[in-house]
Design a protein around this motif. Structure first.
Motif, PDB file in Angstrom:
ATOM      1  N   CYS A   1       9.770  -4.283   0.799  1.00 44.10           N
ATOM      2  CA  CYS A   1       9.740  -4.887  -0.439  1.00 44.10           C
ATOM      3  C   CYS A   1      10.374  -3.911  -1.429  1.00 44.10           C
ATOM      4  N   THR A   2      10.505  -4.055  -2.717  1.00 45.88           N
ATOM      5  CA  THR A   2      11.514  -3.402  -3.563  1.00 45.88           C
ATOM      6  C   THR A   2      10.674  -3.296  -5.016  1.00 45.88           C
ATOM      7  N   THR A   3      11.367  -2.373  -5.773  1.00 47.82           N
ATOM      8  CA  THR A   3      10.701  -2.150  -7.226  1.00 47.82           C
ATOM      9  C   THR A   3      11.205  -3.024  -8.069  1.00 47.82           C
TER      10      THR A   3
ATOM     11  N   GLN B   1       7.569   2.680   2.270  1.00 48.92           N
ATOM     12  CA  GLN B   1       7.700   1.741   1.080  1.00 48.92           C
ATOM     13  C   GLN B   1       7.385   2.198  -0.169  1.00 48.92           C
TER      14      GLN B   1
ATOM     15  N   CYS C   1       6.984  -0.027  -3.857  1.00 54.08           N
ATOM     16  CA  CYS C   1       7.247  -1.510  -4.377  1.00 54.08           C
ATOM     17  C   CYS C   1       6.456  -1.640  -5.602  1.00 54.08           C
TER      18      CYS C   1
END
Length: 344
Positions: free
Chosen positions: A24-26, A58, A60
Motif C-alpha cells: 500500500c502507499t501513503t 509498509q 501507508c
C-alpha cells in the motif's frame, strides 16, 4: 551462465515476496462514492473472509472525507506481528487509537474526515471496509439535568439526545463488560445541540481515560449511531455537583460476588460509584478516622443525600447495606478501601 542463474533466482525471490502479501502507499484520499456503496481494501476482500497478507516494511495512510450530516464506519481485520508496528486512527478532533490487532470491531467518525495509518516492520495482515451513513434525525431526549442525574442505556439501540445544565455536564460510562467495551465507540459526544457542534470524542475513549468527562459548554449532544444490543450505561450529571470529586472509581462487581476497590485522594474528595438495580453490602471499609463516608442516592447534593458516617464510627456500623439505581460513596479525604458484595 552463473549470472543468468543469479538473475533468475532474484526474479523468483521477488515474485515470492510480492505474492506473500499486498502493498500500500501513503497519501490516499477516499471520498464517499456517489452511489453510497462501501469501499474495501483490498478491493476484492470482504468482511466474511480472513484478513489478507500485507507485505513487510509498509507505511501507508488513507484520509477519509465525510460529508456534513454523515458519519463514517471503519471495520478493520488484521494483525501486526512485531512490537513496533501498529494500526492507527485519528479523528477530526485529534483523538488517536493505536492497536496491533483488529477483529472487525467497528470505529465511527463524524465529519469532516479521519485518518487511517499503518506501519509494519514484519509481514502482517490487513483488510478494511468503510461505509458512510446519515446521522439519526430524531432526538429521544432534550433534557435539562439538575439535582437529579440521568442514567441511560446508551448502546442498546440508536439513541440521540441533547442535555443541558447551568454549570455544565459530567459523563461517566459503565460498560456491560469492563474488559470488552468496544461497543462504546459508536457513541459520539459533541458540545452543542447537535452534530454540527464541537466534536469531543467517542464514549470508548472517554471511558478509557479513567476519569469523568466535564463539558466546557452548558449543552451537549450525545448520539449512539447504531444499535449494539449491549447493556452499556451512561450517567449524566450536572458538573457543579461533581467537579470537586478528583477521582471516581466504578464499582462493577458481578452479581452475587465480592470485590475490593480503593482510592487515595490526598486532601481532596474521591468517590466510589455504583449504578444499576442491585444492592451493595459493605462488609469492610477502611478510611481515615478524621474522614467521612457520605452516601448519595443520585448526585452529590442535598436532594440525593442519604447518610454520612465518620471514619471513627464506621467499623462499629458494619456491614452497611445500600440500594438504589445510582449510589455514590464520597470520601472526604485520604485513602479509602471497601470490600463489598453485590446482591439482587
Amino acid at each position: 551462465m552463473a549470472q543468468f542463474l543469479v538473475i533468475l533466482a532474484l526474479f523468483f525471490f521477488a515474485t515470492a515476496v510480492s505474492e506473500a502479501g499486498n502493498a500500500c502507499t501513503t497519501g490516499n484520499v477516499l471520498n464517499r462514492p456517489v452511489n453510497g456503496q462501501a469501499i474495501y481494501w483490498p478491493s476484492t476482500w470482504r468482511t466474511n473472509e480472513t484478513a489478507p497478507g500485507l507485505e513487510a516494511g509498509q507505511t501507508c495512510s488513507w484520509t477519509v472525507t465525510i460529508p456534513s450530516g454523515y458519519y463514517a464506519k471503519l471495520v478493520i481485520s488484521g494483525k501486526m506481528n512485531d512490537n513496533s508496528s501498529y494500526f492507527k486512527t485519528v479523528d477530526t478532533a485529534g483523538n488517536i487509537i493505536k492497536t496491533t490487532h483488529e477483529n472487525k470491531e467497528p470505529y465511527y467518525f463524524p465529519s469532516s474526515k479521519f485518518n487511517f495509518i499503518i506501519s509494519n516492520v514484519a509481514a502482517a495482515t490487513l483488510g478494511f471496509k468503510i461505509t458512510w451513513a446519515k446521522f439519526p434525525s430524531a432526538l429521544q431526549y432534550s433534557a435539562g439535568i439538575g439535582a437529579t442525574p440521568e442514567l441511560v442505556n446508551i448502546t442498546e439501540g440508536v439513541f440521540a439526545a441533547d442535555y443541558s445544565a447551568i454549570t455544565g455536564l459530567s459523563l461517566l460510562a459503565f460498560p456491560a463488560d469492563p474488559k470488552n467495551y468496544h461497543t462504546l465507540r459508536s457513541t459520539l459526544v459533541f458540545e452543542g445541540k447537535n452534530y454540527d457542534g464541537k466534536y469531543i470524542s467517542n464514549l470508548y475513549l472517554l471511558y478509557k481515560s479513567g476519569k469523568q468527562w466535564i463539558s466546557s459548554a452548558d449543552i451537549i449532544y450525545v448520539v449512539n449511531l447504531e444499535a449494539r444490543h449491549r447493556q452499556d450505561q451512561l450517567l449524566v450529571q450536572e458538573s457543579g455537583y461533581t467537579k470537586d470529586i478528583t477521582q471516581y472509581v466504578e464499582m462493577d462487581c458481578a452479581m452475587n460476588s465480592t470485590c475490593n476497590v480503593s482510592v487515595d485522594g490526598g486532601d481532596k474528595k474521591t468517590a466510589f460509584i455504583s449504578v444499576g438495580r442491585k444492592t451493595d453490602v459493605l462488609n469492610y471499609v477502611s478510611i481515615n478516622v478524621n474522614s467521612f463516608l457520605t452516601v448519595y442516592y443520585g448526585s452529590q447534593n442535598q436532594h440525593g443525600y442519604h447518610d454520612s458516617i465518620s471514619g471513627y464510627d464506621i467499623q462499629s456500623n458494619l456491614p452497611l447495606t445500600f440500594g438504589a439505581d445510582i449510589i455514590q460513596y464520597v470520601i472526604s479525604s485520604g485513602k479509602a478501601s471497601i470490600q463489598y458484595q453485590v446482591n439482587p
